[in-house]
Structures are given as C-alpha cells and as structure tokens.
Design a protein around this motif. Sequence first.
Motif, PDB file in Angstrom:
ATOM      1  N   THR A  32     -82.977 -12.772  -2.030  1.00 47.97           N
ATOM      2  CA  THR A  32     -82.928 -12.982  -3.478  1.00 47.97           C
ATOM      3  C   THR A  32     -84.336 -13.357  -3.912  1.00 47.97           C
ATOM      4  O   THR A  32     -84.882 -14.365  -3.450  1.00 47.97           O
ATOM      5  N   SER A  70     -79.987 -19.636  -8.463  1.00 50.93           N
ATOM      6  CA  SER A  70     -78.945 -20.483  -7.877  1.00 50.93           C
ATOM      7  C   SER A  70     -77.558 -20.017  -8.298  1.00 50.93           C
ATOM      8  O   SER A  70     -76.626 -20.010  -7.485  1.00 50.93           O
ATOM      9  N   VAL A 109     -76.747 -16.659  -6.280  1.00 56.54           N
ATOM     10  CA  VAL A 109     -76.453 -16.884  -4.860  1.00 56.54           C
ATOM     11  C   VAL A 109     -75.166 -17.686  -4.691  1.00 56.54           C
ATOM     12  O   VAL A 109     -74.341 -17.387  -3.814  1.00 56.54           O
ATOM     13  N   LYS A 110     -74.975 -18.688  -5.529  1.00 58.02           N
ATOM     14  CA  LYS A 110     -73.759 -19.498  -5.442  1.00 58.02           C
ATOM     15  C   LYS A 110     -72.514 -18.647  -5.657  1.00 58.02           C
ATOM     16  O   LYS A 110     -71.456 -18.910  -5.070  1.00 58.02           O
ATOM     17  N   TYR A 152     -72.596 -16.086  -1.977  1.00 56.97           N
ATOM     18  CA  TYR A 152     -72.976 -16.347  -0.582  1.00 56.97           C
ATOM     19  C   TYR A 152     -71.762 -16.451   0.331  1.00 56.97           C
ATOM     20  O   TYR A 152     -71.786 -16.024   1.495  1.00 56.97           O
ATOM     21  N   HIS A 188     -79.719 -16.818   4.237  1.00 56.92           N
ATOM     22  CA  HIS A 188     -80.026 -16.440   2.855  1.00 56.92           C
ATOM     23  C   HIS A 188     -81.460 -16.869   2.532  1.00 56.92           C
ATOM     24  O   HIS A 188     -81.757 -18.068   2.490  1.00 56.92           O
ATOM     25  N   ILE A 199     -84.352 -17.111  -0.148  1.00 58.24           N
ATOM     26  CA  ILE A 199     -84.536 -17.125  -1.595  1.00 58.24           C
ATOM     27  C   ILE A 199     -86.018 -17.305  -1.897  1.00 58.24           C
ATOM     28  O   ILE A 199     -86.594 -18.372  -1.647  1.00 58.24           O
ATOM     29  N   HIS A 220     -73.463 -21.703   6.311  1.00 58.18           N
ATOM     30  CA  HIS A 220     -74.494 -20.713   5.999  1.00 58.18           C
ATOM     31  C   HIS A 220     -75.868 -21.377   6.036  1.00 58.18           C
ATOM     32  O   HIS A 220     -75.997 -22.587   5.806  1.00 58.18           O
ATOM     33  N   PHE A 239     -79.809 -21.429   4.417  1.00 57.43           N
ATOM     34  CA  PHE A 239     -80.556 -21.105   3.204  1.00 57.43           C
ATOM     35  C   PHE A 239     -82.015 -21.494   3.422  1.00 57.43           C
ATOM     36  O   PHE A 239     -82.303 -22.582   3.928  1.00 57.43           O
ATOM     37  N   CYS A 267     -85.685 -21.649   1.284  1.00 55.58           N
ATOM     38  CA  CYS A 267     -86.161 -21.581  -0.102  1.00 55.58           C
ATOM     39  C   CYS A 267     -87.242 -22.626  -0.342  1.00 55.58           C
ATOM     40  O   CYS A 267     -87.447 -23.523   0.483  1.00 55.58           O
ATOM     41  N   ILE A 308     -81.363 -25.630  -4.178  1.00 59.15           N
ATOM     42  CA  ILE A 308     -80.227 -26.011  -3.336  1.00 59.15           C
ATOM     43  C   ILE A 308     -79.343 -27.055  -4.009  1.00 59.15           C
ATOM     44  O   ILE A 308     -78.128 -27.100  -3.782  1.00 59.15           O
ATOM     45  N   VAL A 347     -76.648 -25.462  -5.998  1.00 56.51           N
ATOM     46  CA  VAL A 347     -75.618 -24.757  -5.231  1.00 56.51           C
ATOM     47  C   VAL A 347     -74.681 -25.738  -4.534  1.00 56.51           C
ATOM     48  O   VAL A 347     -73.470 -25.518  -4.472  1.00 56.51           O
TER      49      VAL A 347
END
Length: 274
Positions: free
Chosen positions: A7, A49, A52-53, A56, A65, A67, A87, A89, A91, A97, A100
Amino acid sequence: MSLITLTTDYGSKDHFVASLKGVLLKYNPSAKIVDISHQVNQYDTLTASYIVKSCYNDFPENTVHLIAVDSSTNSEEPHIAIFADRHFFICPNKGFITQVFRPDQIESIVYINAASEDYDSFQAKNILSKAAIHLSNGGAIDLLGNPVEHIFEIKTQKVYFDDAHNKLTGHFIYIDHYGNMVTNIKRIDFNARRKNRDFSIDFGKTSISRIYNSYDHFNREYKKTNDASGEVFALFNSSGFLEIGLYKSNPKTRGSASTLFGLNVFDLISVQFH
C-alpha cells in the motif's frame, strides 16, 4: 509460499512500485506480492489506514503488509514493524498503526534497524523492503530492532454520543472511488444507541431517515416508484461503517455524494434518535 501486500502513495506513473517489487522478489523469489492500493493521496496516512484496515483480515495469517505512505523519515524516528491479529505490518511511525489497532491489540512492535545511508533516499526500498523480506522468509520480528518506546498517534475526532440529546456525532473519514462518503460511525455503535427508535441522519443541509441493507436493497425499494440512479442512500458498508452515497454515481459525469453535497473528509455527520 509467503505473501506480501503493498500500500503506497506512489501512484502508477513512476518506477517506484516496480523497483520495490523487484527488490522483494530478488531476495524472496517465492513471495507472492499483492497490490492493495498505490493510489493513496500523497502523505495521507488516514486514508491508508482505512484501506488496509478494511481488507487485511481477508489475507492469510502471517501475511506481511508493507505500507509506504509518507514513508520518508530519519534515524531519530525509525520505521516500525508490528505483529497484531496474526498479521505483520511494516510502516513509518506516523500514526498508521494506531488507526488500525488499539494498543492492547498489538502483540509485538519494534523499531527497524537501518544504516544511516539507507535514509538518504527511497526508504521503502532501502529499509521497509528488507524488513518485509526478513519476515516473509520466516525471520523473527524481534531481530529487526528494539521494542518501540513510543507509538505516534494521529489525533482525530472520535464518535461522540450526547446522552442528553440522544445524538450520535461522527465525521467523514474516506471518499471511495465512486465518490461515496464513509464515516467513522460503526454499525455496532449505531445499534447500541438506537434501541429500536426512529432516527434521522443529518449532514450538510441534507437529512435522511433510512439505512438500507445493501446497494441492491436500495435499488429494489426505490424502483417501486422511480429509477434509483443518482438518489442518495445510507448503508453500513462491508467494513461496518456508515456510508452515504448516490446510487450509480460517477464523480466525473453525473456527480457523487462528495461533489453534489459538497462533502469533505472531516466534515461532521450526526444521527438524531427520536
């Protein structure tokens, strides 16, 4: 086979997405890379956010993921890696975050160690990709760096319920491809406050008093008397958020909820219970 999603706010004109994918595949040839979106507005962490939220959890557990939105930073504010809800993440530490997940939902969060020269340019390629490769190859998250001491949080307006006036107030948080406006009012919050009462949804100079189950539900109901195209509706979208839209709208031709009602992200919307 490992799975990595991307993303970014890079768009599709330049070489950045291709270069990022190339590095990921160079060091993990078996990885499958899925584009979530590269059309996020420049530096728009809030939009990233929400996107992705919303999706995901449709991916397998242990998906990585990445970002890269507003991704440039410095060694004093390192990028971060997170494990939450099964998961990973990766970023910048710029508030993504916390939009999310709540802090208590985050199982592990660490800084991503990087050499000083890696911050010079294209940090998604030089820093974020290395973390993604490490995790996608089964590496432990705590080997990426030290535990994060402070998670940056974007201050946004929360949904507020006024008990004295039976009023639920939120704001618009996202404009989708069709120009429909997504709010931060969740179905669960609406149902908890409604208590089988009538209601009106108010935004700008417009008020509506019905929420449909789906786009097709609205179309079937409205067709009993007229063509539904271009008519305003409210529903809870697949992510559980209240959405205001125009049926079969097109922002480039006939207009959309955002253009015809003059709505923008952060504008207020309220639900008055009667």
